[in-house]
Design a protein around this motif. Structure first.
Motif, PDB file in Angstrom:
ATOM      1  N   TYR A 177       0.831  -1.208   0.000  1.00  0.00           N
ATOM      2  CA  TYR A 177       0.000   0.000   0.000  1.00  0.00           C
ATOM      3  C   TYR A 177       0.865   1.257   0.000  1.00  0.00           C
ATOM      4  O   TYR A 177       1.721   1.444   0.862  1.00  0.00           O
ATOM      5  CB  TYR A 177      -0.918   0.007   1.234  1.00  0.00           C
ATOM      6  CG  TYR A 177      -1.611   1.327   1.409  1.00  0.00           C
ATOM      7  CD1 TYR A 177      -2.554   1.753   0.486  1.00  0.00           C
ATOM      8  CD2 TYR A 177      -1.305   2.167   2.484  1.00  0.00           C
ATOM      9  CE1 TYR A 177      -3.169   2.986   0.629  1.00  0.00           C
ATOM     10  CE2 TYR A 177      -1.921   3.389   2.627  1.00  0.00           C
ATOM     11  CZ  TYR A 177      -2.851   3.799   1.692  1.00  0.00           C
ATOM     12  OH  TYR A 177      -3.456   5.010   1.822  1.00  0.00           O
ATOM     13  N   PRO A 179       0.140   5.377  -0.195  1.00  0.00           N
ATOM     14  CA  PRO A 179      -1.004   6.306  -0.165  1.00  0.00           C
ATOM     15  C   PRO A 179      -1.108   7.219  -1.382  1.00  0.00           C
ATOM     16  O   PRO A 179      -2.210   7.599  -1.769  1.00  0.00           O
ATOM     17  CB  PRO A 179      -0.758   7.130   1.106  1.00  0.00           C
ATOM     18  CG  PRO A 179       0.657   6.885   1.492  1.00  0.00           C
ATOM     19  CD  PRO A 179       1.051   5.556   0.936  1.00  0.00           C
ATOM     20  N   TRP A 182      -3.745   6.508  -4.511  1.00  0.00           N
ATOM     21  CA  TRP A 182      -5.143   6.162  -4.310  1.00  0.00           C
ATOM     22  C   TRP A 182      -6.014   7.410  -4.145  1.00  0.00           C
ATOM     23  O   TRP A 182      -5.626   8.351  -3.455  1.00  0.00           O
ATOM     24  CB  TRP A 182      -5.293   5.287  -3.080  1.00  0.00           C
ATOM     25  CG  TRP A 182      -4.773   3.903  -3.307  1.00  0.00           C
ATOM     26  CD1 TRP A 182      -3.500   3.462  -3.114  1.00  0.00           C
ATOM     27  CD2 TRP A 182      -5.517   2.783  -3.796  1.00  0.00           C
ATOM     28  NE1 TRP A 182      -3.410   2.134  -3.450  1.00  0.00           N
ATOM     29  CE2 TRP A 182      -4.632   1.685  -3.872  1.00  0.00           C
ATOM     30  CE3 TRP A 182      -6.852   2.582  -4.184  1.00  0.00           C
ATOM     31  CZ2 TRP A 182      -5.026   0.426  -4.322  1.00  0.00           C
ATOM     32  CZ3 TRP A 182      -7.247   1.323  -4.619  1.00  0.00           C
ATOM     33  CH2 TRP A 182      -6.349   0.263  -4.696  1.00  0.00           C
ATOM     34  N   THR A 184      -9.167   7.479  -2.661  1.00  0.00           N
ATOM     35  CA  THR A 184      -9.777   7.489  -1.325  1.00  0.00           C
ATOM     36  C   THR A 184      -9.413   6.192  -0.605  1.00  0.00           C
ATOM     37  O   THR A 184      -9.101   5.181  -1.229  1.00  0.00           O
ATOM     38  CB  THR A 184     -11.326   7.549  -1.383  1.00  0.00           C
ATOM     39  OG1 THR A 184     -11.800   6.356  -2.022  1.00  0.00           O
ATOM     40  CG2 THR A 184     -11.823   8.763  -2.157  1.00  0.00           C
ATOM     41  N   GLN A 185      -9.513   6.205   0.709  1.00  0.00           N
ATOM     42  CA  GLN A 185      -9.247   4.992   1.490  1.00  0.00           C
ATOM     43  C   GLN A 185     -10.330   3.941   1.248  1.00  0.00           C
ATOM     44  O   GLN A 185     -10.061   2.747   1.339  1.00  0.00           O
ATOM     45  CB  GLN A 185      -9.168   5.348   2.974  1.00  0.00           C
ATOM     46  CG  GLN A 185      -8.001   6.287   3.259  1.00  0.00           C
ATOM     47  CD  GLN A 185      -7.459   6.153   4.663  1.00  0.00           C
ATOM     48  OE1 GLN A 185      -8.058   5.490   5.506  1.00  0.00           O
ATOM     49  NE2 GLN A 185      -6.317   6.747   4.914  1.00  0.00           N
ATOM     50  N   GLU A 186     -11.553   4.373   0.947  1.00  0.00           N
ATOM     51  CA  GLU A 186     -12.619   3.412   0.662  1.00  0.00           C
ATOM     52  C   GLU A 186     -12.253   2.561  -0.556  1.00  0.00           C
ATOM     53  O   GLU A 186     -12.513   1.368  -0.594  1.00  0.00           O
ATOM     54  CB  GLU A 186     -13.956   4.120   0.413  1.00  0.00           C
ATOM     55  CG  GLU A 186     -14.657   4.604   1.663  1.00  0.00           C
ATOM     56  CD  GLU A 186     -14.004   5.849   2.251  1.00  0.00           C
ATOM     57  OE1 GLU A 186     -13.177   6.476   1.566  1.00  0.00           O
ATOM     58  OE2 GLU A 186     -14.321   6.197   3.403  1.00  0.00           O
ATOM     59  N   VAL A 188      -9.268   1.736  -1.540  1.00  0.00           N
ATOM     60  CA  VAL A 188      -8.257   0.759  -1.134  1.00  0.00           C
ATOM     61  C   VAL A 188      -8.949  -0.461  -0.545  1.00  0.00           C
ATOM     62  O   VAL A 188      -8.697  -1.605  -0.947  1.00  0.00           O
ATOM     63  CB  VAL A 188      -7.290   1.352  -0.083  1.00  0.00           C
ATOM     64  CG1 VAL A 188      -6.242   0.319   0.305  1.00  0.00           C
ATOM     65  CG2 VAL A 188      -6.640   2.628  -0.589  1.00  0.00           C
ATOM     66  N   SER A 189      -9.844  -0.212   0.395  1.00  0.00           N
ATOM     67  CA  SER A 189     -10.512  -1.309   1.092  1.00  0.00           C
ATOM     68  C   SER A 189     -11.316  -2.169   0.116  1.00  0.00           C
ATOM     69  O   SER A 189     -11.284  -3.402   0.177  1.00  0.00           O
ATOM     70  CB  SER A 189     -11.419  -0.716   2.171  1.00  0.00           C
ATOM     71  OG  SER A 189     -12.160  -1.734   2.810  1.00  0.00           O
ATOM     72  N   MET A 211      -5.777  -1.219   6.241  1.00  0.00           N
ATOM     73  CA  MET A 211      -6.296  -0.524   5.054  1.00  0.00           C
ATOM     74  C   MET A 211      -7.288  -1.421   4.314  1.00  0.00           C
ATOM     75  O   MET A 211      -8.338  -0.975   3.865  1.00  0.00           O
ATOM     76  CB  MET A 211      -5.144  -0.149   4.106  1.00  0.00           C
ATOM     77  CG  MET A 211      -4.202   0.918   4.601  1.00  0.00           C
ATOM     78  SD  MET A 211      -5.007   2.487   5.021  1.00  0.00           S
ATOM     79  CE  MET A 211      -5.812   2.882   3.458  1.00  0.00           C
ATOM     80  N   GLY A 214     -10.430  -1.358   6.136  1.00  0.00           N
ATOM     81  CA  GLY A 214     -11.048  -0.051   6.287  1.00  0.00           C
ATOM     82  C   GLY A 214     -11.226   0.343   7.737  1.00  0.00           C
ATOM     83  O   GLY A 214     -12.205   1.023   8.089  1.00  0.00           O
ATOM     84  N   GLU A 216      -8.986   0.796  11.891  1.00  0.00           N
ATOM     85  CA  GLU A 216      -7.696   0.944  12.550  1.00  0.00           C
ATOM     86  C   GLU A 216      -7.504  -0.108  13.623  1.00  0.00           C
ATOM     87  O   GLU A 216      -8.465  -0.610  14.193  1.00  0.00           O
ATOM     88  CB  GLU A 216      -7.594   2.348  13.175  1.00  0.00           C
ATOM     89  CG  GLU A 216      -7.618   3.419  12.102  1.00  0.00           C
ATOM     90  CD  GLU A 216      -7.430   4.815  12.666  1.00  0.00           C
ATOM     91  OE1 GLU A 216      -7.302   4.953  13.894  1.00  0.00           O
ATOM     92  OE2 GLU A 216      -7.417   5.762  11.851  1.00  0.00           O
TER      93      GLU A 216
END
Lengths: 325, 325, 325, 325
Positions: A177, A179, A182, A184-186, A188-189, A211, A214, A216
């Motif tokens: 991964y 950052p 990408w 958005t983080q959504e 990635v998930s 990640m 989605g 922590e």
């Protein structure tokens, strides 16, 4: 369990994703503003793993896209010189560039990277450029998570996975991964989950699995319970200096400690780990031993100036394991 | 087999995807250049199916995105008036527009559409705007294939499917292929395949299944053999005036002929079909009977001027079936 | 001063810029949400002025870009039927669309427009598509400010102006400011200033001149003092119902009051104004009389349902002037 | 004629445009594929001229945009250390990067550049970020042609020119044509023409003036006749080793031969030329002498490894002129 069989197909591993250029500070232990000279290396996680596993004796191919410029030609030539098959390294025709990573080494624990990743050729590999016949000829397909970050590379990887599944090729997913590519983080998930569900082996750090989920501070057991509902047979979760864990679908789990080393910089550790871990599995080592190979290989690379050029030999790895056991 | 249970959850069906405006030629049987007046209707496959199933008595919700302008408000109000829950219809805040479809009816067999689909709000629904708690409350989630055409709508749908799977919500995939929003045919095949493998029910025309497979002149039996390796339990393949086929995972297959009707235009047939077919399944009809409901409903809509406004009642459908059996 | 000579060249006026479709509410005096039927008209300021001046007897050409679809063909045919030369109306080959304007008429004083201007063909006219030989054959080139809003239309207009200057063709700049196509207000000011400095005649509302100057509540005398340092010979500044002012480089200034009329909607007033004002100048009327023609023409159009279709005749204009003088 | 007065304002010259990083081959006389080490320098034509003229003793400011990263900070610090005022060097906040130029020196006559110019900060300077009060305080504003290649930098420069004209600041236009940032050759011609018409001094190679005119093999006399219709008072046209020509509006013309030198690479010659030519004009030299300063300065820079770092002193320039006269 013999998950990965060496020599059963034309290739042991085909890696798909980015190959780029690292520009490593020649003068280090200072901020990059004060570094006046940079040394050029091939970089990018799947390229490093291709080089690393080829170095260790596996038969390796690479699927990627580079421009027809000086940096693109350098990368292709370097991979070729390292024994990696480059017949499926596509030339970009649209004026895109190789990604660049200027490394800043302020101190062994303070490293950072200044990335050039706008409009890079590797993210423009298309599904049409992925050859089903090529993928059919490998025991395993290594997916780099970063290649899922943008279209059309994302779809090229999804197509490659469909080809792999159709021909009983094992899929190895290195989460890798980063950052900066990408949206958005959504996203990635969503895509990490889709691909992990279809992979046979998943390798990443604890943060990377967070990640994927989605969330922590995820818990390894929850992670593997969820993924074992799908295709995965083997999951490796790395916890930095605390060591790394392997989980097998039959319920067994293993741990390896990290090796002591004189750290110069932290880059390249993950790629060295994956290379040696996969080498060991292909050569019939058990999972616990494979974890040690991975850890030892990582320890060697972080003590050296480059990533690709510093990928260790079997002898170096086994010597370190022997010294510290 | 009781695939879809009516009344078991708060909603029978939640549809996700586009809602737009059809501007239908008031003066027809001529080229659009000679049409001077257009009548406004709500359109878009999943919106039409939401309206169609609500008309027939199912409890229906809709997830989509429309602008906060006159057309967006009209759509939301119309859905609400038709009994569709619109609490998850998100307002676009970026100045995007509702998609438009100007219909040209030169003759019953020569219909075409002039589409306005640049920067339309529906394709900008994001994963963050899809509420897991809402999806948990439905028996079935209806996916429209067009919502997969672009990011972030694509990821919103993929997230919705993950939520559905996590909560044992049935996934119904209406292929609804529209060429104008897709970048390449390879993308269609990649995402249709991914979603079809996760769906419980897949409905489309033979041409749409060919798009899914990335080939021409596909064969129904090959199609269903491949998809039945994954989640699907029921697959409906429509062959236009030749009739439609249903395949069940247990090996049974059924056919329904198309009904005779006075065709005004061909638009809306698929949405009317899906609405009545799903209604019948929810109401405990067997698959063969459900096919008849679908065919009859389609025959009624193609004889009328609009799609959404012309969605038939149970009585109209059953009367046509009775008349022509 | 005889600024514009009728009949001295093949064309009196060539207009450059957008031609689009107005969809006017058939049922009005209500919000658009309650309007169910729309009537189609050609629209867009320079197209309206081309039609308006052609109606009044000038020899007119049009440079623009429309798609090869039903709306594009309708526009080209309509212009042609109205006597406008359409040999330089270029067909877009990239799937772009005609801009749309849905008009909402809540009351005579509450009108609004719902615009579809994403990826519209008119803004993709390129400099290469502007023919120097065509521009050489006109007495005057009419520039619409909106055509400056985006590249490559912006550069097409700048190229057209260079051709005009090289061949002593008069440049008429109708500010025609529409907020929805501009990236920033600074860009408006920069390009409006560049073009106004090169134009012979500048026509706009007080608000539009404020946009040109990048400030609020500007003063006519300051505006004209600044512009008279450059090319302009004649500047018209319109103040709505308070009337309009003309300023001539020699220091003279004129005013016309607005005419009483039964307002149906406010759209189209500016285009009708410019058409009749230019007609009068071409026909040797003095500036003060030309202002009256403009005002009367505007008063007629706002009392009717459309813009292009309602462009008045000389007789209608002169009759209104006679009635209210 | 005393075109440029030293010391009359706070600044002698303010340059506007790009500042970037050159990565020059440490090992040269070989293809870049075989160069393993690169040395970092500040680059970009207007930055080089700012450094070059500051070195020679003029009071210089710079308007530009760089990211808040290691390369951006290095550039700002370097300019500052060289005596250039950097109060108007804006920090990019959008994650854009500094442009990069990897130089390949195969032989003195075979040099090429591998450019990284996607999404570079310098082209995102906005009109709002250009301060009218700053420009008012300089005798001359130096425009680099490349800054016109894209919006919003293009509009920032156009705004700067309007400010300069409003405050009687001389505009110097260095054509500095670089093909890689322009969309089309027509755009080059359009914006170069617009700006050249407003400039007091225009400097470029014959090829660059051909780009301005949108034709090939242009003729100097035709070029200057056309431009002298507008603002320009002084035009310098460089013909490489054949020497350079200056044309003054009063009809006089001058020529300087190029100086003999041991060429290492061709980069930086134009920036060194402009720096010394402008220095000479500011210091009251006649145009013919200023041409010699320019030629000598260029000859010195092409014999050295860098551009910015190698900008010569007055003594070096005058010594070379003395040696070869």
């Amino acid at each position: 369990m013999k998950l990965l069989k060496k020599g059963s197909k034309k290739f042991d591993i085909i890696a798909i994703g980015r190959a780029c250029i690292d520009l490593n500070a020649v003068e280090y232990n200072r901020p990059m503003e004060e570094t006046m000279t940079f040394k050029k290396y091939v970089g990018g996680s799947p390229a490093n793993i291709a080089i690393g596993t080829s170095n260790l004796g596996l038969i390796v191919g690479f699927i990627g896209k580079v421009p027809d410029d000086q940096h693109g030609r350098y990368i292709t030539d370097y991979l070729h010189d390292k024994g990696v098959d480059t017949t499926q390294v596509v030339k970009d025709k649209e004026g895109r560039k190789v990604g660049l990573a200027f490394t800043e080494i302020k101190s062994p624990s303070e490293c950072s990277i200044l990335m050039y990743r706008d409009n890079v050729a590797d993210l423009y590999l298309t599904p049409e450029e992925v050859d089903e016949a090529y993928i059919r000829e490998t025991e395993a397909l290594l997916i780099s998570g970063t290649a899922l970050a943008q279209s059309p590379s994302r779809e090229a990887v999804l197509a490659a996975i469909e080809y792999a599944k159709a021909h009983h090729v094992k899929v190895i997913f290195e989460l890798d991964y980063r950052p900066y590519t990408w949206a958005t983080q959504e996203e990635v998930s969503i895509y990490y989950t889709l691909v992990a569900q279809k992979a046979n082996v998943v390798i990443g750090t604890r943060d990377e699995f967070d990640m994927l989920e989605g969330k922590e501070n995820g818990d390894n057991q929850t992670t593997v319970n969820e993924l074992f509902k799908y295709e995965p047979d083997l999951i490796v979760i790395k916890h930095g200096v605390e060591g790394s864990y392997a989980y097998v679908k039959d319920g067994k789990q293993y741990k390896a400690n990290s090796y002591k080393t004189k750290v110069l910089k932290t880059f390249g550790a993950g790629d060295a780990y994956a290379s040696a871990f996969l080498y060991a599995l292909f050569n019939g080592k058990d999972v616990e031993t494979a974890l040690k190979y991975g850890s030892a290989s990582a320890a060697i690379v972080v003590s050296k100036h480059s990533s690709s050029e510093a990928m260790p030999t079997v002898q170096e790895i086994e010597q370190l394991i022997a010294e510290q056991s």
